[in-house]
Design a protein around this motif. Structure first.
Motif, short mmCIF file in Angstrom:
data_model
loop_
_atom_site.label_atom_id
_atom_site.label_comp_id
_atom_site.label_asym_id
_atom_site.label_seq_id
_atom_site.Cartn_x
_atom_site.Cartn_y
_atom_site.Cartn_z
N GLY A 26 0.83 -1.19 0.00
CA GLY A 26 0.00 0.00 0.00
C GLY A 26 0.86 1.24 0.00
O GLY A 26 1.94 1.28 -0.59
N VAL A 27 0.38 2.28 0.68
CA VAL A 27 1.03 3.58 0.69
C VAL A 27 1.31 4.00 2.13
O VAL A 27 0.44 3.85 3.01
CB VAL A 27 0.14 4.65 0.02
CG1 VAL A 27 0.81 6.02 0.04
CG2 VAL A 27 -0.20 4.24 -1.41
N THR A 44 -2.60 7.11 -5.43
CA THR A 44 -3.64 6.12 -5.70
C THR A 44 -4.80 6.31 -4.73
O THR A 44 -4.59 6.34 -3.52
CB THR A 44 -3.09 4.69 -5.56
OG1 THR A 44 -2.05 4.48 -6.50
CG2 THR A 44 -4.18 3.66 -5.78
N PRO A 45 -6.04 6.41 -5.24
CA PRO A 45 -7.18 6.50 -4.32
C PRO A 45 -7.52 5.12 -3.73
O PRO A 45 -7.49 4.11 -4.43
CB PRO A 45 -8.33 7.00 -5.21
CG PRO A 45 -7.71 7.39 -6.51
CD PRO A 45 -6.45 6.60 -6.64
N TYR A 46 -7.85 5.12 -2.44
CA TYR A 46 -8.35 3.95 -1.73
C TYR A 46 -9.67 4.32 -1.07
O TYR A 46 -9.85 5.47 -0.64
CB TYR A 46 -7.37 3.51 -0.63
CG TYR A 46 -6.08 2.90 -1.12
CD1 TYR A 46 -5.84 1.54 -0.98
CD2 TYR A 46 -5.09 3.69 -1.70
CE1 TYR A 46 -4.64 0.97 -1.43
CE2 TYR A 46 -3.90 3.14 -2.14
CZ TYR A 46 -3.67 1.78 -2.01
OH TYR A 46 -2.50 1.22 -2.44
N THR A 94 -6.92 9.93 -1.22
CA THR A 94 -5.51 9.64 -1.42
C THR A 94 -4.72 10.08 -0.19
O THR A 94 -5.19 10.89 0.61
CB THR A 94 -4.96 10.39 -2.65
OG1 THR A 94 -5.04 11.81 -2.39
CG2 THR A 94 -5.75 10.06 -3.90
N ALA A 95 -3.50 9.58 -0.08
CA ALA A 95 -2.66 9.96 1.05
C ALA A 95 -2.39 11.47 1.08
O ALA A 95 -2.50 12.10 2.14
CB ALA A 95 -1.35 9.17 1.02
N PRO A 96 -2.05 12.12 -0.05
CA PRO A 96 -1.82 13.57 0.02
C PRO A 96 -3.06 14.35 0.44
O PRO A 96 -2.95 15.31 1.21
CB PRO A 96 -1.39 13.93 -1.41
CG PRO A 96 -0.85 12.67 -1.98
CD PRO A 96 -1.68 11.58 -1.38
N ASP A 97 -4.24 13.95 -0.04
CA ASP A 97 -5.47 14.64 0.35
C ASP A 97 -5.72 14.51 1.86
O ASP A 97 -6.09 15.48 2.53
CB ASP A 97 -6.67 14.07 -0.40
CG ASP A 97 -7.09 14.95 -1.57
OD1 ASP A 97 -6.24 15.69 -2.10
OD2 ASP A 97 -8.28 14.90 -1.96
N LEU A 98 -5.53 13.31 2.38
CA LEU A 98 -5.79 13.09 3.80
C LEU A 98 -4.80 13.86 4.67
O LEU A 98 -5.18 14.42 5.70
CB LEU A 98 -5.75 11.60 4.12
CG LEU A 98 -6.88 10.77 3.52
CD1 LEU A 98 -6.64 9.28 3.75
CD2 LEU A 98 -8.24 11.18 4.10
#
Length: 359
Positions: free
Chosen positions: A46-47, A77-79, A255-259
């Motif tokens: 994952g990320v 990558t969106p999760y 995504t990780a950057p958005d969160l």
């Protein structure tokens, strides 16, 4: 047939993004070693993202987002974020409180006058947002009887009538009961006071102002979201159907950057008023460390107790952690889609933040 260890080993060899600066000199934790150990011991893929002030300073991607297509996990990558959606929902509710459209402690019938009068007079948004309403989980009961429920279109009003008006199991506030029905009611309230579909309200009130452009309800983003898996050998995809009336509880992808950006702006800046931030981080149900829409955990870092907003997600094969130190010093985001243990994900996040193991 894909070998899990070989699969993850290949993913672990993916390079860090070249734009990410080196880990700060003198840091207590060297995250590569922590990640390598978790890949070895738990088969993580994952990320992983660590950062400060909403900006990442460490990114690691491991394995594949789509195993069959051999598409590697990427930083953007969106999760599906599962219950982290509850945090976004709560932020939206608090913004509506700031505008005078909602009140956390008013009877539910003020906002839904056609709701069942006896229980509606006892229920409040606070009790719904901290999962202590006492409402029975008629949704889960219905789903056991009808496996097609998650693929059946219902309006918010239909879902509210069908699942959310049972006799209270306990007095609101007496117990913690992690219950999806609470959040169907919240969807109905937000739609009633804004006059907008729930997803449109969250978009205009929360996501767009936070600049979370990659975050969307999963029913709007199915083609781009990493699929989830029960197993990786052989790959066994795990469906994650979500109707719009379930968006508040667990219907978003990100995504990780958005969160990371969202956590910084919500917890550290003036996006919310000081009173709203206090409400968001006040633990309502101490037995579960649960505040409104998520947890607040006590971490021990270098001998000091540090509070952290702790948002987790678990649905189908998705396992996620968004941990943010409330002193503003660090954020960790971990995204996984292969059904790892949520407890081990939390422990992984603890190690990445340099926290001592919890007993």
């Amino acid at each position: 047939m894909l070998n899990r260890r070989a699969l993850l080993g290949a993913g672990a060899a993916l390079p860090l993004l070249s734009a990410v600066p080196a880990w700060p000199a003198g840091a207590d934790q060297q995250p590569d070693a922590v990640v390598d150990a978790f890949v070895r011991d738990a088969g993580f893929q994952g990320v992983v993202m660590l950062g400060r002030m909403g900006k990442p300073d460490y990114i690691r991607t491991v394995g594949y987002a789509d195993i069959e297509a051999r598409l590697p996990a990427k930083a953007d990558t969106p999760y599906a974020i599962a219950s982290i959606s509850k945090w976004l929902t709560t932020v939206t509710v608090l913004k509506l409180v700031e505008r005078g459209l909602l009140d956390l402690d008013a009877p539910l019938t003020r906002f839904l006058p056609d709701y069942r009068a006896d229980t509606g007079a006892k229920l409040t948004l606070r009790r719904l947002l901290c999962n202590a309403s006492g409402l029975p989980n008629l949704f889960s009961a219905a789903g056991k009887e009808d496996p097609t429920l998650l693929t059946t279109d219902l309006t918010t009003g239909q879902a509210l009538t069908r699942f959310c008006q049972g006799d209270l199991m306990f007095e609101p506030g007496d117990k913690f009961d992690y219950n999806m029905v609470n959040w169907i009611v919240v969807v109905a309230v937000v739609e009633r006071v804004t006059g907008l579909p729930f997803q449109a309200a969250v978009r205009s009130i929360t996501l767009d102002p936070l600049g979370m452009k990659a975050t969307a309800a999963t029913d709007k983003a199915l083609e781009t979201v990493a699929p989830s898996y029960r197993t990786v050998e052989p790959p066994d995809r795990w469906r994650n159907d979500r109707r719009p009336y379930l968006a508040a509880a667990g219907g978003y992808a990100s995504t990780a950057p958005d969160l990371m950006r969202g956590a910084h702006l919500v917890f550290d800046t003036g996006f919310l008023t000081p009173e709203s931030r206090r409400q968001l981080t006040h633990v309502e149900m101490p037995t579960a460390d649960y505040a409104l829409g998520g947890r607040v955990r006590q971490l021990t870092i270098q001998g000091r107790t540090v509070l952290a907003g702790w948002e987790t997600g678990r649905t189908a094969g998705y396992r996620l952690v968004l941990g943010h130190r409330l002193d503003g010093r660090r954020t960790v985001v971990i995204l996984n889609n292969t059904a790892l243990s949520q407890k081990t994900m939390d422990q992984f996040a603890d190690r990445l933040l340099g926290a001592e193991p919890r007993p």
